[in-house]
Design a protein around this motif. Structure first.
Motif, PDB file in Angstrom:
ATOM      1  N   VAL A  48       0.827  -1.210   0.000  1.00 22.49           N
ATOM      2  CA  VAL A  48       0.000   0.000   0.000  1.00 22.49           C
ATOM      3  C   VAL A  48       0.863   1.262   0.000  1.00 22.49           C
ATOM      4  CG1 VAL A  48      -1.972  -1.142   1.065  1.00 22.49           C
ATOM      5  CG2 VAL A  48      -0.277  -0.033   2.527  1.00 22.49           C
ATOM      6  N   VAL A  49       2.024   1.215   0.681  1.00 21.83           N
ATOM      7  CA  VAL A  49       2.913   2.385   0.701  1.00 21.83           C
ATOM      8  C   VAL A  49       3.476   2.644  -0.690  1.00 21.83           C
ATOM      9  CG1 VAL A  49       5.124   3.261   1.540  1.00 21.83           C
ATOM     10  CG2 VAL A  49       3.517   2.218   3.138  1.00 21.83           C
ATOM     11  N   ILE A  50       3.930   1.593  -1.368  1.00 17.00           N
ATOM     12  CA  ILE A  50       4.480   1.751  -2.715  1.00 17.00           C
ATOM     13  C   ILE A  50       3.405   2.209  -3.687  1.00 17.00           C
ATOM     14  CG2 ILE A  50       5.518   0.518  -4.663  1.00 17.00           C
ATOM     15  CD1 ILE A  50       6.941  -1.264  -2.589  1.00 17.00           C
ATOM     16  N   ALA A  51       2.197   1.651  -3.561  1.00 18.52           N
ATOM     17  CA  ALA A  51       1.088   2.064  -4.426  1.00 18.52           C
ATOM     18  C   ALA A  51       0.783   3.544  -4.227  1.00 18.52           C
ATOM     19  CB  ALA A  51      -0.147   1.221  -4.138  1.00 18.52           C
ATOM     20  N   PHE A  52       0.798   3.997  -2.967  1.00 14.04           N
ATOM     21  CA  PHE A  52       0.525   5.403  -2.676  1.00 14.04           C
ATOM     22  C   PHE A  52       1.598   6.304  -3.286  1.00 14.04           C
ATOM     23  CE2 PHE A  52       0.995   9.165   0.095  1.00 14.04           C
ATOM     24  CZ  PHE A  52      -0.273   9.724  -0.081  1.00 14.04           C
ATOM     25  N   ILE A  53       2.859   5.893  -3.175  1.00 12.15           N
ATOM     26  CA  ILE A  53       3.962   6.679  -3.743  1.00 12.15           C
ATOM     27  C   ILE A  53       3.809   6.793  -5.258  1.00 12.15           C
ATOM     28  CG2 ILE A  53       6.447   6.703  -4.168  1.00 12.15           C
ATOM     29  CD1 ILE A  53       6.804   5.470  -1.379  1.00 12.15           C
ATOM     30  N   LEU A  54       3.467   5.687  -5.910  1.00 17.51           N
ATOM     31  CA  LEU A  54       3.290   5.698  -7.363  1.00 17.51           C
ATOM     32  C   LEU A  54       2.184   6.657  -7.787  1.00 17.51           C
ATOM     33  CD1 LEU A  54       3.603   1.877  -8.193  1.00 17.51           C
ATOM     34  CD2 LEU A  54       5.196   3.694  -8.850  1.00 17.51           C
ATOM     35  N   ALA A 141      -5.933  16.679 -13.553  1.00 17.08           N
ATOM     36  CA  ALA A 141      -5.936  17.594 -14.701  1.00 17.08           C
ATOM     37  C   ALA A 141      -6.775  18.831 -14.434  1.00 17.08           C
ATOM     38  CB  ALA A 141      -6.450  16.873 -15.943  1.00 17.08           C
ATOM     39  N   HIS A 142      -7.698  18.759 -13.478  1.00 18.33           N
ATOM     40  CA  HIS A 142      -8.513  19.925 -13.129  1.00 18.33           C
ATOM     41  C   HIS A 142      -7.675  20.988 -12.421  1.00 18.33           C
ATOM     42  CE1 HIS A 142     -12.254  18.042 -14.353  1.00 18.33           C
ATOM     43  NE2 HIS A 142     -11.917  16.956 -13.673  1.00 18.33           N
ATOM     44  N   GLY A 143      -6.529  20.568 -11.856  1.00 19.95           N
ATOM     45  CA  GLY A 143      -5.594  21.503 -11.255  1.00 19.95           C
ATOM     46  C   GLY A 143      -6.013  22.013  -9.891  1.00 19.95           C
ATOM     47  N   GLY A 144      -5.085  22.727  -9.240  1.00 14.77           N
ATOM     48  CA  GLY A 144      -5.374  23.326  -7.938  1.00 14.77           C
ATOM     49  C   GLY A 144      -4.875  22.470  -6.788  1.00 14.77           C
ATOM     50  N   LEU A 145      -4.405  23.160  -5.733  1.00 14.61           N
ATOM     51  CA  LEU A 145      -3.887  22.459  -4.561  1.00 14.61           C
ATOM     52  C   LEU A 145      -4.990  21.685  -3.843  1.00 14.61           C
ATOM     53  CD1 LEU A 145      -1.457  25.139  -3.066  1.00 14.61           C
ATOM     54  CD2 LEU A 145      -0.868  23.075  -4.353  1.00 14.61           C
ATOM     55  N   LEU A 146      -6.200  22.249  -3.828  1.00 13.33           N
ATOM     56  CA  LEU A 146      -7.309  21.568  -3.165  1.00 13.33           C
ATOM     57  C   LEU A 146      -7.620  20.243  -3.859  1.00 13.33           C
ATOM     58  CD1 LEU A 146      -9.484  21.554  -1.011  1.00 13.33           C
ATOM     59  CD2 LEU A 146     -10.981  22.822  -2.588  1.00 13.33           C
ATOM     60  N   GLU A 147      -7.566  20.248  -5.188  1.00 10.47           N
ATOM     61  CA  GLU A 147      -7.830  19.024  -5.944  1.00 10.47           C
ATOM     62  C   GLU A 147      -6.762  17.973  -5.649  1.00 10.47           C
ATOM     63  OE1 GLU A 147     -10.165  16.675  -8.354  1.00 10.47           O
ATOM     64  OE2 GLU A 147     -10.558  18.746  -7.759  1.00 10.47           O
ATOM     65  N   LEU A 148      -5.506  18.396  -5.571  1.00  8.06           N
ATOM     66  CA  LEU A 148      -4.424  17.472  -5.241  1.00  8.06           C
ATOM     67  C   LEU A 148      -4.610  16.895  -3.841  1.00  8.06           C
ATOM     68  CD1 LEU A 148      -1.296  19.350  -6.670  1.00  8.06           C
ATOM     69  CD2 LEU A 148      -2.502  17.405  -7.663  1.00  8.06           C
ATOM     70  N   PHE A 149      -5.025  17.753  -2.905  1.00 10.19           N
ATOM     71  CA  PHE A 149      -5.272  17.289  -1.539  1.00 10.19           C
ATOM     72  C   PHE A 149      -6.382  16.246  -1.520  1.00 10.19           C
ATOM     73  CE2 PHE A 149      -7.989  17.683   2.241  1.00 10.19           C
ATOM     74  CZ  PHE A 149      -7.084  17.267   3.222  1.00 10.19           C
ATOM     75  N   ILE A 150      -7.453  16.500  -2.261  1.00  7.93           N
ATOM     76  CA  ILE A 150      -8.578  15.562  -2.306  1.00  7.93           C
ATOM     77  C   ILE A 150      -8.138  14.224  -2.882  1.00  7.93           C
ATOM     78  CG2 ILE A 150     -10.786  15.091  -3.446  1.00  7.93           C
ATOM     79  CD1 ILE A 150     -11.419  18.068  -3.194  1.00  7.93           C
ATOM     80  N   ILE A 151      -7.374  14.265  -3.962  1.00  2.00           N
ATOM     81  CA  ILE A 151      -6.917  13.033  -4.611  1.00  2.00           C
ATOM     82  C   ILE A 151      -6.038  12.225  -3.680  1.00  2.00           C
ATOM     83  CG2 ILE A 151      -5.514  12.093  -6.494  1.00  2.00           C
ATOM     84  CD1 ILE A 151      -6.352  14.576  -8.125  1.00  2.00           C
ATOM     85  N   LEU A 152      -5.016  12.870  -3.111  1.00  2.00           N
ATOM     86  CA  LEU A 152      -4.040  12.154  -2.297  1.00  2.00           C
ATOM     87  C   LEU A 152      -4.631  11.691  -0.967  1.00  2.00           C
ATOM     88  CD1 LEU A 152      -0.799  14.247  -2.964  1.00  2.00           C
ATOM     89  CD2 LEU A 152      -1.621  12.184  -4.113  1.00  2.00           C
ATOM     90  N   ALA A 156      -4.979   7.888   0.076  1.00  2.00           N
ATOM     91  CA  ALA A 156      -4.343   7.477   1.329  1.00  2.00           C
ATOM     92  C   ALA A 156      -5.327   6.731   2.219  1.00  2.00           C
ATOM     93  CB  ALA A 156      -3.788   8.703   2.064  1.00  2.00           C
ATOM     94  N   ALA A 157      -6.555   7.239   2.313  1.00  2.00           N
ATOM     95  CA  ALA A 157      -7.590   6.566   3.106  1.00  2.00           C
ATOM     96  C   ALA A 157      -7.894   5.187   2.530  1.00  2.00           C
ATOM     97  CB  ALA A 157      -8.856   7.409   3.137  1.00  2.00           C
ATOM     98  N   LEU A 158      -7.925   5.102   1.203  1.00  4.87           N
ATOM     99  CA  LEU A 158      -8.200   3.819   0.559  1.00  4.87           C
ATOM    100  C   LEU A 158      -7.054   2.829   0.789  1.00  4.87           C
ATOM    101  CD1 LEU A 158     -10.048   2.134  -1.161  1.00  4.87           C
ATOM    102  CD2 LEU A 158      -9.027   3.157  -3.196  1.00  4.87           C
ATOM    103  N   CYS A 159      -5.832   3.318   0.791  1.00 10.07           N
ATOM    104  CA  CYS A 159      -4.680   2.448   1.072  1.00 10.07           C
ATOM    105  C   CYS A 159      -4.764   1.891   2.491  1.00 10.07           C
ATOM    106  CB  CYS A 159      -3.378   3.229   0.894  1.00 10.07           C
ATOM    107  SG  CYS A 159      -2.923   3.504  -0.836  1.00 10.07           S
ATOM    108  N   LEU A 160      -5.197   2.732   3.439  1.00 11.80           N
ATOM    109  CA  LEU A 160      -5.360   2.271   4.817  1.00 11.80           C
ATOM    110  C   LEU A 160      -6.439   1.190   4.899  1.00 11.80           C
ATOM    111  CD1 LEU A 160      -4.717   2.509   7.823  1.00 11.80           C
ATOM    112  CD2 LEU A 160      -6.383   4.382   7.962  1.00 11.80           C
TER     113      LEU A 160
END
Length: 213
Positions: A48-54, A141-152, A156-160
Motif C-alpha cells: 500500500v505504501v508503494i502504491a501510494f507513492i506511485l 488535470a482539473h488543477g489546484g492544490l485543493l484538488e491534489l489534496f482531495i486526490i491524495l 491514502a484513506a483507501l490504502c489504509l
C-alpha cells in the motif's frame, strides 16, 4: 462545504471502485498463503505504501507528463474512459480485469521472492494499476492544490482500508462468503463502467467544443 464533501466522496468512490480492495483480498491471500502473520503484514504494508507513492508521483507530475508526450486532456480522457470502462465491463461479468490480474507465468517467481510480491504484482499493477493511475491523472488535470489534496487524501484513506482488508482477509472472506464477494465485484464493475462513460463524454465535449456547444 457540501460541494467539497460531495467531490471528496466522488473521488474516493472512483478509486475504491477501480482498485476494489475487497475483490483483491483473495489475490493477496493466494500470494501470501505460505507466509507467517508477520511477513503477511509486512507485505501488505509495503504494497500500500508503494502504491501510494506511485499514485503521488503520477498525480503531482501529471502536468509535465502531458507536456512531455504532447498529450491533450480530451485525448487522455477518451482513452482513459475506454480503459476504465473496459475494466468495469470485465468486472460486471465476474472476471478479474487483465490489467489487475497476475500473469500465471509470474506466479512462481513472485512466490519464491516472498517480499517482492509487495512491489509486483500487489503495488503494481493490482493496486496502482493503469486504471488507478488514469483516474488520478484525470482528476489532477482539473488543477489546484485543493484538488491534489482531495486526490491524495482519498487514495491514502483507501490504502489504509486496503491494508486492513489484507491483514484481516481470511476472516473477511469467511464472514461474507464467496457469493457476496462476487456481488460486490459486479457492483464495483457497474460503477467503473459509468465512470468510464462519463470520462468519454467529457473527452468528446473537450475535443469538439464548437460542434457540441
Amino acid at each position: 462545504m457540501d460541494h467539497f464533501v460531495a467531490h471528496l466522496t466522488t473521488v474516493f468512490m472512483s478509486f475504491f471502485a477501480i482498485m476494489n480492495p475487497i475483490a483483491n483480498v483473495p489475490i493477496f491471500l493466494g500470494l501470501t498463503a505460505n507466509d507467517d502473520s508477520a511477513t503477511t503484514k509486512l507485505i501488505a504494508l509495503r504494497a500500500v505504501v508503494i502504491a501510494f507513492i506511485l499514485v503521488c508521483i503520477f498525480t503531482l507530475a501529471g502536468h509535465w507528463i502531458f507536456q512531455l508526450f504532447g498529450i491533450t486532456l480530451p485525448a487522455f480522457r477518451l482513452v482513459g474512459g475506454v480503459l476504465v470502462g473496459t475494466i468495469g465491463f470485465q468486472m460486471l461479468h465476474g472476471n478479474q480485469s487483465s490489467m489487475h490480474q497476475l500473469p500465471s507465468e509470474d506466479n512462481d517467481a513472485c512466490r519464491e521472492a516472498v517480499l517482492s510480491v509487495s512491489i509486483f504484482p500487489l503495488a503494481m499493477p493490482i493496486l496502482a494499476g493503469p486504471g488507478t493511475i488514469v483516474t488520478a491523472l484525470n482528476y489532477a488535470a482539473h488543477g489546484g492544490l485543493l484538488e491534489l489534496f482531495i486526490i491524495l487524501s482519498s487514495f491514502a484513506a483507501l490504502c489504509l482500508i486496503t491494508f486492513v482488508f489484507f491483514v484481516f482477509g481470511q476472516r473477511f472472506v469467511a464472514v461474507i462468503g464467496s457469493g457476496a464477494l462476487g456481488v460486490i465485484t459486479r457492483i464495483m464493475g457497474l460503477i467503473l463502467a459509468v465512470i468510464g462513460a462519463q470520462m468519454i463524454i467529457e473527452g468528446i465535449q473537450g475535443a469538439f467544443p464548437n460542434v457540441l456547444s
